[in-house]
Motif scaffolding. Structure first.
Motif, mmCIF file in Angstrom:
data_model
loop_
_atom_site.group_PDB
_atom_site.id
_atom_site.type_symbol
_atom_site.label_atom_id
_atom_site.label_comp_id
_atom_site.label_asym_id
_atom_site.label_seq_id
_atom_site.Cartn_x
_atom_site.Cartn_y
_atom_site.Cartn_z
ATOM 1 N N HIS A 1 0.868 -1.177 0.000
ATOM 2 C CA HIS A 1 0.000 0.000 0.000
ATOM 3 C C HIS A 1 0.902 1.224 0.000
ATOM 4 C CE1 HIS A 1 -3.095 2.785 1.420
ATOM 5 N NE2 HIS A 1 -3.970 1.862 1.116
ATOM 6 N N SER A 2 0.495 2.291 -0.666
ATOM 7 C CA SER A 2 1.337 3.486 -0.717
ATOM 8 C C SER A 2 1.549 4.091 0.668
ATOM 9 C CB SER A 2 0.730 4.524 -1.662
ATOM 10 O OG SER A 2 -0.553 4.908 -1.212
ATOM 11 N N LEU A 3 0.554 4.009 1.541
ATOM 12 C CA LEU A 3 0.719 4.510 2.902
ATOM 13 C C LEU A 3 1.823 3.744 3.625
ATOM 14 C CD1 LEU A 3 -0.120 6.182 5.387
ATOM 15 C CD2 LEU A 3 -1.798 4.397 5.867
ATOM 16 N N PHE A 4 1.829 2.433 3.479
ATOM 17 C CA PHE A 4 2.858 1.631 4.136
ATOM 18 C C PHE A 4 4.232 1.974 3.589
ATOM 19 C CE2 PHE A 4 5.283 -2.121 5.301
ATOM 20 C CZ PHE A 4 4.859 -2.333 6.597
ATOM 21 N N PHE A 5 4.321 2.217 2.280
ATOM 22 C CA PHE A 5 5.608 2.596 1.683
ATOM 23 C C PHE A 5 6.094 3.924 2.259
ATOM 24 C CE2 PHE A 5 8.163 4.809 -1.448
ATOM 25 C CZ PHE A 5 9.169 3.884 -1.652
ATOM 26 N N ILE A 6 5.195 4.899 2.433
ATOM 27 C CA ILE A 6 5.569 6.189 3.003
ATOM 28 C C ILE A 6 6.042 6.019 4.441
ATOM 29 C CG2 ILE A 6 4.656 8.439 3.714
ATOM 30 C CD1 ILE A 6 2.849 8.290 1.191
ATOM 31 N N LEU A 7 5.353 5.182 5.205
ATOM 32 C CA LEU A 7 5.778 4.914 6.578
ATOM 33 C C LEU A 7 7.150 4.253 6.611
ATOM 34 C CD1 LEU A 7 2.410 3.644 8.104
ATOM 35 C CD2 LEU A 7 3.416 5.924 8.295
ATOM 36 N N MET A 8 7.388 3.337 5.663
ATOM 37 C CA MET A 8 8.680 2.678 5.579
ATOM 38 C C MET A 8 9.771 3.691 5.217
ATOM 39 S SD MET A 8 9.839 -0.559 3.218
ATOM 40 C CE MET A 8 9.614 0.326 1.692
ATOM 41 N N ALA A 9 9.466 4.623 4.324
ATOM 42 C CA ALA A 9 10.432 5.665 3.973
ATOM 43 C C ALA A 9 10.738 6.538 5.185
ATOM 44 C CB ALA A 9 9.889 6.515 2.822
ATOM 45 N N MET A 10 9.736 6.829 6.010
ATOM 46 C CA MET A 10 9.974 7.608 7.230
ATOM 47 C C MET A 10 10.905 6.856 8.181
ATOM 48 S SD MET A 10 6.355 9.198 8.291
ATOM 49 C CE MET A 10 5.341 10.058 7.140
ATOM 50 N N ALA A 11 10.720 5.549 8.293
ATOM 51 C CA ALA A 11 11.597 4.740 9.147
ATOM 52 C C ALA A 11 13.024 4.755 8.603
ATOM 53 C CB ALA A 11 11.074 3.313 9.249
ATOM 54 N N PHE A 12 13.163 4.761 7.280
ATOM 55 C CA PHE A 12 14.496 4.826 6.667
ATOM 56 C C PHE A 12 15.144 6.181 6.934
ATOM 57 C CE2 PHE A 12 17.221 5.663 2.919
ATOM 58 C CZ PHE A 12 18.175 4.703 3.170
ATOM 59 N N PHE A 13 14.362 7.266 6.793
ATOM 60 C CA PHE A 13 14.892 8.598 7.067
ATOM 61 C C PHE A 13 15.249 8.762 8.542
ATOM 62 C CE2 PHE A 13 12.373 10.002 3.192
ATOM 63 C CZ PHE A 13 13.471 9.889 2.362
ATOM 64 N N ASP A 14 14.536 8.056 9.401
ATOM 65 C CA ASP A 14 14.869 8.060 10.824
ATOM 66 C C ASP A 14 16.274 7.496 11.032
ATOM 67 O OD1 ASP A 14 14.850 7.922 13.641
ATOM 68 O OD2 ASP A 14 13.817 5.996 13.608
ATOM 69 N N ILE A 15 16.576 6.408 10.350
ATOM 70 C CA ILE A 15 17.907 5.800 10.459
ATOM 71 C C ILE A 15 18.971 6.753 9.911
ATOM 72 C CG2 ILE A 15 19.391 3.936 9.634
ATOM 73 C CD1 ILE A 15 16.885 2.196 9.528
ATOM 74 N N LEU A 16 18.709 7.304 8.716
ATOM 75 C CA LEU A 16 19.683 8.218 8.119
ATOM 76 C C LEU A 16 19.929 9.435 8.998
ATOM 77 C CD1 LEU A 16 18.716 8.309 4.337
ATOM 78 C CD2 LEU A 16 20.664 7.193 5.403
#
Length: 134
Positions: free
Chosen positions: A102-117
């Motif tokens: 789902h696009s919402l889940f992808f956006i949430l996953m991108a936020m988790a990635f940006f959290d790491i970065l």
């Protein structure tokens, strides 16, 4: 110890709870459910869906997670490690679970990635300032 728990785990858990609880009801997309609408001065109508609300709340959690990453202590290493595990959980679920495509889940996953970065970047920048050469 509680402060080391990555806040981005909250959207992961909420997404799974909503999908598990609402997909059996008619098979409709629960994230497209309209929560609020308001007539604007321009004549347009602004609508807030459940997915939009989830993104806004997750952005707020990401802000606090980035604020946590500015700590310079041994606990920050544990925090970064746990944030990485949360991102891996997002990634695995996105790739393997049909309801997570789902696009919402992808956006949430991108936020988790940006959290790491952001966490590693802030830690490396602040660690560089802590080094003193004589």
């Amino acid at each position: 110890m509680i402060s080391n728990i990555p806040l981005m785990i909250v959207p992961l858990v909420v997404f799974n709870l909503v999908v598990a609880g609402l997909t059996g009801i008619g098979g409709a997309d629960p994230w497209a459910t309209q929560l609020y609408s308001m007539q604007m001065l321009s004549g347009g109508v602004w609508r807030m869906t459940l997915g939009d609300l989830m993104i806004v709340l997750s952005l707020a959690l990401l802000f606090f997670e980035i604020m946590k990453s500015t700590r310079t202590s041994n606990a920050s290493v544990v925090d970064h490690l746990l944030s990485t595990f949360v991102f891996v959980a997002f990634l695995v679920e996105f790739l393997l679970v049909p309801s997570a495509s789902h696009s919402l889940f992808f956006i949430l996953m991108a936020m988790a990635f940006f959290d790491i970065l952001a966490g590693f970047t802030v830690s490396l920048r602040s660690a560089g300032r802590d080094v003193n050469f004589r």
